[in-house]
Design an enzyme around this catalytic site. Structure first.
Site, PDB file in Angstrom:
ATOM      1  N   GLY A 149       3.190  -9.921   7.196  1.00 44.82           N
ATOM      2  CA  GLY A 149       2.931  -8.626   6.563  1.00 44.82           C
ATOM      3  C   GLY A 149       2.265  -8.810   5.214  1.00 44.82           C
ATOM      4  CD  GLU A 203       8.081  -8.459  12.325  1.00 46.30           C
ATOM      5  OE1 GLU A 203       7.355  -9.152  11.633  1.00 46.30           O
ATOM      6  OE2 GLU A 203       8.008  -7.228  12.368  1.00 46.30           O
ATOM      7  CG  HIS A 252       6.435  -3.261  12.941  1.00 48.30           C
ATOM      8  ND1 HIS A 252       7.074  -2.645  11.888  1.00 48.30           N
ATOM      9  CD2 HIS A 252       6.077  -4.494  12.500  1.00 48.30           C
ATOM     10  CE1 HIS A 252       7.087  -3.468  10.851  1.00 48.30           C
ATOM     11  NE2 HIS A 252       6.491  -4.606  11.200  1.00 48.30           N
ATOM     12  CD1 TRP A 260      -3.993  -7.491   7.109  1.00 47.14           C
ATOM     13  CD2 TRP A 260      -5.853  -6.233   7.069  1.00 47.14           C
ATOM     14  NE1 TRP A 260      -5.052  -8.326   6.930  1.00 47.14           N
ATOM     15  CE2 TRP A 260      -6.212  -7.586   6.902  1.00 47.14           C
ATOM     16  CE3 TRP A 260      -6.857  -5.270   7.081  1.00 47.14           C
ATOM     17  CZ2 TRP A 260      -7.535  -7.988   6.748  1.00 47.14           C
ATOM     18  CZ3 TRP A 260      -8.174  -5.657   6.934  1.00 47.14           C
ATOM     19  CH2 TRP A 260      -8.511  -7.011   6.762  1.00 47.14           C
ATOM     20  CE  LYS A 261       4.367  -4.505   7.462  1.00 45.90           C
ATOM     21  NZ  LYS A 261       5.736  -4.538   6.949  1.00 45.90           N
TER      22      LYS A 261
HETATM   23  P1  PGA Z   1       6.471  -8.981   5.713  1.00 43.37           P
HETATM   24  O1  PGA Z   1       6.242  -7.986   6.945  1.00 43.37           O
HETATM   25  O2  PGA Z   1       5.760 -10.259   6.016  1.00 43.37           O
HETATM   26  O3  PGA Z   1       5.883  -8.251   4.541  1.00 43.37           O
HETATM   27  O4  PGA Z   1       7.941  -9.173   5.581  1.00 43.37           O
HETATM   28  C1  PGA Z   1       6.328  -8.455   8.263  1.00 43.37           C
HETATM   29  C2  PGA Z   1       6.155  -7.295   9.211  1.00 43.37           C
HETATM   30  O5  PGA Z   1       6.621  -6.184   8.911  1.00 43.37           O
HETATM   31  O6  PGA Z   1       5.566  -7.461  10.294  1.00 43.37           O
END
Ligand code: PGA
Length: 253
Positions: free
Chosen positions: A234, A166, A95, A10-11
């Site tokens: 994300g 990623e 991350h 969820w950041k």
């Molecule tokens: P995103 O982010 O799915 O919005 O590209 C993935 C992440 O940063 O873990």
């Protein structure tokens, strides 16, 4: 074969308690899906209590990072003990947004060992900033994996790790700008080879490799067919409907 895993990153969202509550209400409607695979939600710390109470029946709590400060007083920090008391089982480590803020491979490797000791599954993120025609990004990747996993000796420890590929250039975009399935298949093989070189085939085969970066319902199926063992989601994890559609893809396999 062990089930594929789904992780919501969820950041720093949702932006309010109210929105977070609505998101949890949306997720709960599809709880039967999430119960079929290991599903994790990594919310901001402020939402831990709500998520652990309301999503407990269908998902595990994850942390977006961990602190490895020595014992003592640290204003502004959340210790692993606190995380564990909420039931955290997995931590996203290294991350790219944390690495961009200054985190080094050495710090990531310390966090990996720290998490393992605490009984928390380390989800180690790796990925290049950009691609180049000469393939130097592969060397970058090899190096990043090696250094991020430095100091791991016990086969038992290595086999508990999850690697999330990623690529930074594919994060936060739309599905059409994400990695192609062909590319991702190659990378999965490459990462597996790097792991075999580092830890031997038997141990390397046990490490799950998942993918994150603009996974949406539109591209989830083709990306899943590349051999990845799950997704780190994300922006789409903030959309209950889209997140459920991605879960369906992982279940169908
Ligand atoms: P995103 O982010 O799915 O919005 O590209 C993935 C992440 O940063 O873990």
């Amino acid at each position: 074969m062990a089930k594929s895993i789904l992780i919501a990153n969820w950041k720093n969202k949702p932006s309010s308690l109210r929105e977070m509550s609505l998101l949890l209400a949306g997720l709960a409607k599809k709880s039967r899906l999430y119960k079929q695979i290991p599903t994790y939600i990594a919310p901001p710390h402020t939402y831990f209590e709500s998520v652990s109470k309301r999503a407990n029946g269908y998902s595990h709590l994850a942390s977006q990072d961990i602190s490895i400060l020595p014992e003592g007083k640290h204003t502004g920090s959340v210790t692993v003990d606190i995380l564990k008391s909420f039931g955290v089982r997995l931590a996203i480590l290294g991350h790219s947004e944390v690495r961009t803020a200054g985190e080094t491979d050495e710090q990531v490797s310390k966090k990996v060992r720290f998490a393992l000791k605490a009984g928390i599954t380390p989800l180690v993120c790796v990925g290049e900033t950009q691609r180049d025609a000469e393939g130097e990004y592969l060397e970058f990747l090899r190096h990043q994996i090696k250094l991020s996993l430095e100091g791991l000796r016990r086969k038992d420890d290595v086999s508990k790790i999850v690697i999330a590929y990623e690529p930074i250039w594919a994060i936060g975009k739309r599905a059409q700008d994400a990695i192609t399935p062909e590319d991702l298949s190659q990378i999965v093989l490459f990462i597996r080879r790097v792991l075999v070189d580092l830890f031997g085939r038997e141990t390397a085969e046990k490490v799950k490799i998942i993918y994150g970066g603009s996974v949406e319902p539109k591209n989830a199926k083709v990306l899943f067919e590349t051999g990845v063992r799950g997704f780190l989601i994300g922006h789409e994890s903030l959309d209950a409907k889209g997140f459920a559609e991605i879960a369906e893809v992982l279940i169908k396999k």
